[in-house]
Design a protein around this motif. Sequence first.
Motif, PDB file in Angstrom:
ATOM      1  N   SER A   1      -6.680 -15.462  -2.185  1.00 14.26           N
ATOM      2  CA  SER A   1      -6.006 -14.826  -1.063  1.00 14.26           C
ATOM      3  C   SER A   1      -5.230 -13.615  -1.546  1.00 14.26           C
ATOM      4  N   VAL A   2      -5.281 -12.551  -0.771  1.00 11.03           N
ATOM      5  CA  VAL A   2      -4.485 -11.350  -1.026  1.00 11.03           C
ATOM      6  C   VAL A   2      -3.735 -11.027   0.260  1.00 11.03           C
ATOM      7  N   ARG A   3      -2.445 -10.837   0.135  1.00  9.33           N
ATOM      8  CA  ARG A   3      -1.640 -10.508   1.308  1.00  9.33           C
ATOM      9  C   ARG A   3      -1.056  -9.121   1.142  1.00  9.33           C
ATOM     10  N   VAL A   4      -1.190  -8.307   2.172  1.00  9.09           N
ATOM     11  CA  VAL A   4      -0.642  -6.950   2.164  1.00  9.09           C
ATOM     12  C   VAL A   4       0.754  -6.997   2.767  1.00  9.09           C
ATOM     13  N   LEU A   5       1.750  -6.501   2.010  1.00 13.39           N
ATOM     14  CA  LEU A   5       3.155  -6.528   2.422  1.00 13.39           C
ATOM     15  C   LEU A   5       3.680  -5.112   2.614  1.00 13.39           C
ATOM     16  N   ASP A   6       4.714  -4.980   3.436  1.00 15.85           N
ATOM     17  CA  ASP A   6       5.380  -3.694   3.578  1.00 15.85           C
ATOM     18  C   ASP A   6       6.200  -3.374   2.334  1.00 15.85           C
ATOM     19  N   ALA A   7       6.777  -4.409   1.722  1.00 12.11           N
ATOM     20  CA  ALA A   7       7.586  -4.233   0.511  1.00 12.11           C
ATOM     21  C   ALA A   7       7.669  -5.571  -0.203  1.00 12.11           C
ATOM     22  N   MET A   8       7.909  -5.517  -1.507  1.00 14.98           N
ATOM     23  CA  MET A   8       8.068  -6.736  -2.282  1.00 14.98           C
ATOM     24  C   MET A   8       9.470  -7.322  -2.067  1.00 14.98           C
ATOM     25  N   PRO A   9       9.606  -8.645  -2.024  1.00  9.17           N
ATOM     26  CA  PRO A   9      10.938  -9.245  -1.925  1.00  9.17           C
ATOM     27  C   PRO A   9      11.698  -9.051  -3.231  1.00  9.17           C
TER      28      PRO A   9
ATOM     29  N   PRO B   1       0.827  -1.218   0.000  1.00  7.63           N
ATOM     30  CA  PRO B   1       0.000   0.000   0.000  1.00  7.63           C
ATOM     31  C   PRO B   1       0.856   1.261   0.000  1.00  7.63           C
ATOM     32  N   HIS B   2       0.217   2.368  -0.352  1.00 10.05           N
ATOM     33  CA  HIS B   2       0.884   3.656  -0.184  1.00 10.05           C
ATOM     34  C   HIS B   2       1.138   3.899   1.297  1.00 10.05           C
ATOM     35  N   ARG B   3       2.144   4.658   1.585  1.00  6.63           N
ATOM     36  CA  ARG B   3       2.529   4.872   2.986  1.00  6.63           C
ATOM     37  C   ARG B   3       1.349   5.449   3.777  1.00  6.63           C
ATOM     38  N   GLY B   4       1.130   4.866   4.932  1.00  4.79           N
ATOM     39  CA  GLY B   4       0.067   5.357   5.801  1.00  4.79           C
ATOM     40  C   GLY B   4      -1.294   4.784   5.493  1.00  4.79           C
ATOM     41  N   ARG B   5      -1.399   3.925   4.469  1.00  5.35           N
ATOM     42  CA  ARG B   5      -2.689   3.333   4.127  1.00  5.35           C
ATOM     43  C   ARG B   5      -2.615   1.818   4.306  1.00  5.35           C
ATOM     44  N   ALA B   6      -3.708   1.214   4.671  1.00  3.79           N
ATOM     45  CA  ALA B   6      -3.706  -0.228   4.911  1.00  3.79           C
ATOM     46  C   ALA B   6      -5.030  -0.841   4.442  1.00  3.79           C
ATOM     47  N   PRO B   7      -5.172  -1.041   3.130  1.00  2.00           N
ATOM     48  CA  PRO B   7      -6.407  -1.673   2.649  1.00  2.00           C
ATOM     49  C   PRO B   7      -6.523  -3.089   3.160  1.00  2.00           C
ATOM     50  N   ARG B   8      -7.734  -3.507   3.443  1.00  2.00           N
ATOM     51  CA  ARG B   8      -7.955  -4.873   3.914  1.00  2.00           C
ATOM     52  C   ARG B   8      -7.929  -5.838   2.728  1.00  2.00           C
ATOM     53  N   PRO B   9      -7.446  -7.055   2.930  1.00  2.00           N
ATOM     54  CA  PRO B   9      -7.386  -8.025   1.826  1.00  2.00           C
ATOM     55  C   PRO B   9      -8.728  -8.252   1.152  1.00  2.00           C
ATOM     56  N   GLU B  10      -9.808  -8.291   1.954  1.00  2.00           N
ATOM     57  CA  GLU B  10     -11.119  -8.539   1.342  1.00  2.00           C
ATOM     58  C   GLU B  10     -11.557  -7.383   0.450  1.00  2.00           C
ATOM     59  N   GLU B  11     -11.110  -6.160   0.758  1.00  2.00           N
ATOM     60  CA  GLU B  11     -11.420  -5.025  -0.108  1.00  2.00           C
ATOM     61  C   GLU B  11     -10.695  -5.158  -1.445  1.00  2.00           C
ATOM     62  N   LEU B  12      -9.448  -5.586  -1.376  1.00  2.00           N
ATOM     63  CA  LEU B  12      -8.669  -5.747  -2.598  1.00  2.00           C
ATOM     64  C   LEU B  12      -9.221  -6.887  -3.447  1.00  2.00           C
ATOM     65  N   ARG B  13      -9.656  -7.959  -2.804  1.00  2.00           N
ATOM     66  CA  ARG B  13     -10.226  -9.068  -3.559  1.00  2.00           C
ATOM     67  C   ARG B  13     -11.537  -8.651  -4.228  1.00  2.00           C
TER      68      ARG B  13
END
Length: 825
Positions: free
Chosen positions: A707-715, A680-692
């Motif tokens: 399944s959708v997983r929210v990460l701080d950064a991509m590996p 997500p953009h900094r300071g935002r935290a969309p829920r996985p169900e919203e993204l799905r």
Amino acid sequence: MTPETWPRTDGPRTAARDNWPPALVPADRPRRAGHEPLASALLRGELPAPPALPGVTPQDALTACVAALLHRLTGQDRIALALERPGTAPEFAGFAVTGRPTLADLAAGRVTISAAPEEGTPPVGLRITDGTDAPGSSAAPVPAPAHELHLTVHPRADGWTTELRYDERLFDRETVQRLADHLVTLTTDAARTPDRLVALLRLLTAEQTHHTLVEWNRTVVPLPDKACLHDAFEERAAREPGAVAVIQGERQWTYGEINASANRLAHHLREAGVAPDTRVGLCLERSASLLTGVLGILKAGGAYVPLDPDYPAKRLATMLDGTSCAVVVTDTVRAAALPATETPRPLVLLDVDTDALARHPAHDPVPAAGPDNLCYIIHTSGSTGQPKPIALRHRGVVNNLADLNSRYTVGDQDRVLALSSPSFDMSVYEFLGITAAGGTVVVPDPERAKDVAHWARLLVERDITVWNSAPALLELLTDHLERTGHGRLGRLRLIMLGGDWIPVGLPDRIRAFAGHVRFIALGGATEASIHSTVYEVEKTDPDWTSIPYGRPMANQRTYILDDFLQPVPPGVAGELHLAGTGLARGYLERPELTGERFLDWSYDGVSDRLYRTGDLARHRPDGLIELLGRKDFQVKIHGLRVELTEIEAVLRGHEEVKDAAAAAVTSAAGGSRLVAYAVPHRGRAPRPEELRAHLAQLLPAFMVPGSVRVLDAMPLNANGKLDRKALTALAPEVPAADLPGAPEPAQLPVGDWEQRIAAVWQETLRTGPVGRDSDFFALGGDSMSAQRCLPGIDPELRWAELYKYSTVRALAAHLTARGRTPAGP
């Protein structure tokens, strides 16, 4: 130059052990653990004089030739080689094939690896004698069988004599002889053209090239005289108008009835301006009306564009506008689901416009389209986030259907069960292929279309003889048959599977219920008229890791080429290219994409138009093709093509998502499931169900990750690029409450509905005990596993309901509110 006068050079540089994996030459049989001692066999031969390279000794030139061959055979860019020379200690030589090196570059860049590669000893060893040793003499002792392949060379004035030892439990003698031939050809070509790139040095002789490109593609057979998709149906209707064409429920439609209805529609569409290559949308469920719509559009000269009414409205709008559909054939129910588009277009409602259609004549219209006109446009997943429209021609599709019917003697006594979505090109056989042979289409009841128990009953009650689907649907049927102890499958005699990997054990499993069935594996691409390769599975081999892909079908050609579009030897991986009558015209109104994937090609006097599939494959020595995987990020989910980059593009379109990625992982229930990742953009935290939910608004159900997983950064890897292997390891975990072990008391399912739902999910998804708030998709569920579990919960339950009410608690409450009660066990 004789061995005595060879110049000596300074020793090569040394390098660390890191990143020097073993170069495993493609073997005839699987490598197994605990393979020592090796079963050594010997092949003698000769090599030409080594190429003369500036500042490089002949010994090092030969070593570079061997490294170049290993690179070409394995595709690895870092080659480790065990090197032995008289009077020196054995060393491990390393070659980094980076950039576009010549053989001289490769030789100059050799390093000495300070320790053995990952598995202790390189599988390939090279021993260069000093010239005084003669083959088989006491001065040239046979090397210990420490390597899978060990080449000993004895220099002489005009070349080399060779002894190639190999592990005969891995390699056939013919395979090793071909490998030796490749080294001779490569060395000869390097001596003749020393400045040629390593990647362009020839491996195949002219005779081998001709055999690979020409002999294995001798597939020419006469095409049917009538080369439009609707012609065979018209002929059958004229000859036997009372023959049954479609059965659904208790209703039957004859060839004469459907042909007359299609003719009226065709005249109506021509009056509306439909002409050859005009695109006409078709939005209907599987039914006799669907066949009427298809035939009517084709008879008018147009090309039909299947529009799945279950697709999201935005995707349908993109498909309609992207294909410039002039009109849409549908009915009142499906018309309500069609979106508003940039260009309004008229609708033909088959259930309402009956008077207008009845005013048109019932006779066949004068032919308008020809074999090279478009017959339909199928959309597949696109890497840019937009579906790709593929423009197919009558000639190629007719060729494919005629080949299948002729090859397997499909005739007027055959019946097929129509299971494929009209948006999936395998549906073309179910409606037009079987009727081209005079057979009958059996359509499941609309409300039971995804009920596998209903399929099983129809197979017996309707005397189905032909099964045609993606492998996942046959797996569903087989699971059901094994679970219920179902008896024999009536008259089923032919199974044709295509579109995805076929589990090796599936043929034997289904033969337990249909012992004499012919089991056919089909391969290809939508861009090449459904199927291009065929393989009949008569029996499976315990050593198989996959069902063979097969050989090219009638009037089709296949080429396995490297990145420089050169043919690769048998056993060596390359990209599968398709050619022949089946090739599509290209991507509709997408010239850049067409130019990227379709190309004019020529090699050693053989010229063709090719489609680059992106599939990795290899030939067996007899020409049989084996599929190995993909070169890109495309995957197959239950037989349907999915570009992971399309999912990623759609997810990035969410206002709160900065970056996104997707992957296919193995589910607990077997097969592949989609997962997505969002930063997500900094300071935002969309829920996985919203993204799905966002994905579900733009993508068809089979492409929506469970399944959708929210990460701080991509590996990222060392090069700063997305590390997809690490990404797969980050697949969303099953919630702790859903892991094996009893849920907390507050999480235990309550009441008949919750207990039934939890039990069905646990069995279907092969997870631990399921709690009240367990989410079907978080447990690894998807559209295919939903088909497995829906009938067990409630025969009337629909996919859309499960998607909306995806937890045990929510679904139970929904079913209760609808007034439904659980049936018996």
